[in-house]
Write a protein that holds these residues in place. Structure first.
Motif, mmCIF file in Angstrom:
data_model
loop_
_atom_site.group_PDB
_atom_site.id
_atom_site.type_symbol
_atom_site.label_atom_id
_atom_site.label_comp_id
_atom_site.label_asym_id
_atom_site.label_seq_id
_atom_site.Cartn_x
_atom_site.Cartn_y
_atom_site.Cartn_z
ATOM 1 N N MET A 44 10.849 -3.880 9.622
ATOM 2 C CA MET A 44 10.023 -2.684 9.710
ATOM 3 C C MET A 44 10.554 -1.554 11.349
ATOM 4 O O MET A 44 11.256 -0.776 11.329
ATOM 5 N N GLY A 45 11.072 -2.073 12.279
ATOM 6 C CA GLY A 45 11.303 -1.438 13.287
ATOM 7 C C GLY A 45 10.820 -2.220 15.076
ATOM 8 O O GLY A 45 10.612 -3.099 14.878
ATOM 9 N N VAL A 92 6.356 -6.725 8.808
ATOM 10 C CA VAL A 92 5.373 -6.467 8.038
ATOM 11 C C VAL A 92 5.464 -7.897 7.043
ATOM 12 O O VAL A 92 6.875 -7.524 5.939
ATOM 13 N N GLY A 93 4.595 -8.853 6.855
ATOM 14 C CA GLY A 93 4.468 -9.891 5.456
ATOM 15 C C GLY A 93 3.791 -9.424 4.447
ATOM 16 O O GLY A 93 2.615 -8.526 3.671
ATOM 17 N N GLU A 119 -4.464 -7.996 4.208
ATOM 18 C CA GLU A 119 -5.160 -8.232 5.551
ATOM 19 C C GLU A 119 -5.212 -6.730 6.280
ATOM 20 O O GLU A 119 -5.854 -6.116 6.963
ATOM 21 N N ASN A 120 -3.818 -6.240 6.007
ATOM 22 C CA ASN A 120 -3.662 -5.273 6.928
ATOM 23 C C ASN A 120 -2.785 -4.550 6.055
ATOM 24 O O ASN A 120 -1.739 -3.524 5.487
ATOM 25 N N PRO A 121 -4.196 -3.677 5.471
ATOM 26 C CA PRO A 121 -2.373 -2.992 3.929
ATOM 27 C C PRO A 121 -2.332 -1.465 4.104
ATOM 28 O O PRO A 121 -2.055 -1.244 3.570
ATOM 29 N N TRP A 122 -3.333 -1.198 6.323
ATOM 30 C CA TRP A 122 -2.166 0.302 6.302
ATOM 31 C C TRP A 122 -1.090 0.105 6.810
ATOM 32 O O TRP A 122 -0.866 1.434 6.899
ATOM 33 N N CYS A 123 -0.844 -0.857 6.873
ATOM 34 C CA CYS A 123 0.790 -1.083 7.659
ATOM 35 C C CYS A 123 1.556 0.028 6.881
ATOM 36 O O CYS A 123 1.921 0.105 5.779
ATOM 37 N N PRO A 124 3.230 -0.101 7.766
ATOM 38 C CA PRO A 124 4.141 0.613 6.866
ATOM 39 C C PRO A 124 4.857 -0.247 5.972
ATOM 40 O O PRO A 124 4.348 -1.887 6.374
ATOM 41 N N THR A 125 5.128 -0.011 4.824
ATOM 42 C CA THR A 125 5.911 -1.207 3.840
ATOM 43 C C THR A 125 7.575 -0.304 3.321
ATOM 44 O O THR A 125 7.662 -1.150 2.894
ATOM 45 N N ARG A 126 7.620 0.455 4.639
ATOM 46 C CA ARG A 126 9.181 0.446 4.424
ATOM 47 C C ARG A 126 10.079 0.836 5.705
ATOM 48 O O ARG A 126 8.656 1.156 6.909
ATOM 49 N N SER A 137 0.648 -1.460 -0.095
ATOM 50 C CA SER A 137 0.026 -0.248 0.078
ATOM 51 C C SER A 137 0.653 1.224 -0.074
ATOM 52 O O SER A 137 1.173 1.141 -0.031
ATOM 53 N N ASN A 138 0.981 2.276 -0.308
ATOM 54 C CA ASN A 138 0.547 3.380 -0.342
ATOM 55 C C ASN A 138 -0.072 4.503 0.647
ATOM 56 O O ASN A 138 -0.546 3.824 0.611
ATOM 57 N N PRO A 139 0.658 5.815 1.252
ATOM 58 C CA PRO A 139 0.074 6.607 1.997
ATOM 59 C C PRO A 139 -1.106 7.022 1.430
ATOM 60 O O PRO A 139 -2.576 7.206 2.068
ATOM 61 N N SER A 140 -1.277 7.145 0.515
ATOM 62 C CA SER A 140 -2.412 7.458 -0.614
ATOM 63 C C SER A 140 -3.657 7.177 -0.467
ATOM 64 O O SER A 140 -5.773 7.333 -0.314
ATOM 65 N N GLN A 141 -3.631 5.717 -0.145
ATOM 66 C CA GLN A 141 -4.524 4.388 0.398
ATOM 67 C C GLN A 141 -5.593 5.191 1.745
ATOM 68 O O GLN A 141 -6.342 4.798 1.811
ATOM 69 N N ILE A 142 -4.337 5.242 2.968
ATOM 70 C CA ILE A 142 -5.358 5.417 3.940
ATOM 71 C C ILE A 142 -5.920 6.791 4.014
ATOM 72 O O ILE A 142 -5.805 7.923 3.177
ATOM 73 N N PRO A 143 -7.461 6.586 4.062
ATOM 74 C CA PRO A 143 -7.821 8.270 4.714
ATOM 75 C C PRO A 143 -7.309 9.349 4.997
ATOM 76 O O PRO A 143 -6.513 9.259 6.076
#
Length: 451
Positions: free
Chosen positions: A319-320, A309-310, A272-279, A199-205
């Motif tokens: 991720m930290g 994060v999977g 299942e958690n597309p708003w998770c951190p990606t980096r 996901s990218n940040p634009s997908q988060i409301p």
């Protein structure tokens, strides 16, 4: 007669004059009293005026004193406000220190409990290591085809008299295993069926984005930008805990988890958690809190975990170290903004974790109507342990080196084994999976023909 009359008139005039004089005397007396009263009143007025002037001066002096008292009280009020703020800050610091002390005490209790288990764990690890060393020496050999018939099993003979035991199970040696293992551990790509587009940040409301927009992001100093992925069995082997649950509680620490003080870690996935951190270091959200997890991430001591994060079925990125704090559940609009496959998968998870007897479609309808609301947990990066990442990466590299060395040894063994034939039969010698190799990379479909 006239003379008497004259006397009578004169007497009457004298009487009238006497009366007049009496009246005048009375008036004079009243006037004198009025003058005296006026003088007395003037004296009283002068006294009152003097007293009023004295009181006025006293009031002025008192007013000046009151003004000075007001200024002094204002200064004291400002000082009191500063003291109150300092007191509140000290109280908050004391509460945090108390919570930290409780957390540390709980950690001490946990460590003492784990310390008592170390003896048994040491013995178990010793047995596991010995078993791994023993099985690592057993190679997998695919015997070639030979025109000569194979000896009958009843005679107990082996090819060329070699005493090769046949072990049923998965193999960790050979090119076939190595290729599958490398494919499974490789980073996810768009062509990989199990891969999920991050996901990218634009997908988060926008409302959720604003909550994390000003959160400081931790940018670790990593040459590969943290792109190395790890499988769940790999993490279980080197950190501890199970390889299935999302919230992993380490019951018995491994070397790395003990070294870096890791008692738990989180493993959400992007499908299942597309708003998770990606980096690494990035803030985000995950939808956790169903079933037994309903009360998680509320208490401060339950909010800090390492986060993996999977991005694909067997690929999890570090991720930290994150603080996980429960926030407002998803609204109907936010739920409907999720992709269909995410909603479908989450409804299946809801059905499983909440033991909901309704169908997946009915559960989805409940989410769309607002009857059910997906829980939401805010993820904020606290720090990134670069040494932990480098240690995990080094162990994965060492694992590959071991596999490649085993593959090279196998190729050497195969070149020196004579070819034998059998009608459409293949024989393999397989050994149990070494404890340092991921369970997901086992070739479960490998052929086994009993001879």
């Amino acid at each position: 007669m006239d003379h008497n009359k004259y006397h009578i008139e004169t007497l009457e005039q004298l009487v009238d004059a006497k009366k007049e004089a009496q009246v005048l005397r009375e008036r004079l007396t009243r006037l004198e009293d009025a003058v005296n009263e006026r003088d007395r009143l003037n004296v009283l007025i002068q006294a009152k005026n003097g007293q009023a002037e004295t009181e006025t001066r006293q009031l002025h002096e008192r007013n000046s004193t009151l003004e000075q008292d007001v200024m002094r009280l204002q200064d004291e009020n400002v000082a009191l406000q500063h003291a109150t703020e300092e007191h509140d800050a000290l109280r908050r610091s004391l509460e945090l220190s108390t919570q930290d002390a409780l957390t540390k005490q709980q950690k001490v209790d946990t460590l003492e409990k784990r310390l008592r288990e170390l003896t048994e764990e040491k013995e178990a690890l010793t047995r596991e290591l010995q078993l791994g060393q023993a099985t690592a020496r057993v190679v997998r050999v695919e015997v070639g085809v030979n025109t000569n018939p194979l000896p009958s099993p009843s005679h107990g003979s082996k090819p060329n008299g070699a005493n090769l035991s046949v072990i049923r199970g998965a193999s960790t040696a050979g090119p076939l295993f190595r290729a599958r293992h490398l494919k499974q551990e490789a980073p996810a790509t768009a062509d990989t069926p199990a891969a999920y587009s991050p996901s990218n940040p634009s997908q988060i409301p926008a409302t959720r984005t604003r909550l994390i927009a000003n959160v400081p992001q931790v940018i670790p100093d990593l040459p590969d930008d943290g792109s190395t992925c790890f499988s769940r069995p790999f993490l279980s082997i080197h950190l501890g805990g199970g390889s299935q649950s999302l919230i992993v509680k380490i019951g018995c620490q491994k070397t790395l988890s003990k070294k870096f003080g890791i008692t738990s870690y989180l493993c959400p996935n992007l499908w299942e958690n597309p708003w998770c951190p990606t980096r690494p270091g990035m803030a985000g959200y995950m939808f956790v809190g169903l079933g037994d997890e309903i009360h998680r991430f509320v208490r401060p001591e339950d909010q800090v975990h390492e986060l993996f994060v999977g991005v694909a079925k067997t690929n999890y990125k570090l991720m930290g170290r994150y603080q996980a704090h429960r926030v407002e559940p998803l609204t109907v609009a936010e739920w409907q903004s999720l992709p269909d496959n995410v909603r479908s998968k989450y409804c299946e998870t809801t059905q499983r974790k909440s033991k909901d007897s309704r169908s997946v479609e009915d559960i989805n309808a409940a989410y769309e109507s607002g009857e059910l609301r997906a829980p939401c947990v805010k993820l904020t990066c606290i720090d990134f342990k670069e040494n932990l990442y480098n240690s995990l990466k080094a162990r994965k590299t060492a694992q590959y080196s071991t596999i490649e060395s085993s593959a090279s040894s196998q190729c050497s063994v195969k070149r020196h084994l004579p070819a034998r034939r059998s009608s459409n039969k293949r024989r393999r010698i397989e050994h149990e999976h070494d404890s340092d190799v991921d369970d997901d990379s086992i070739d479960c479909d490998s052929e086994y023909v009993e001879t």
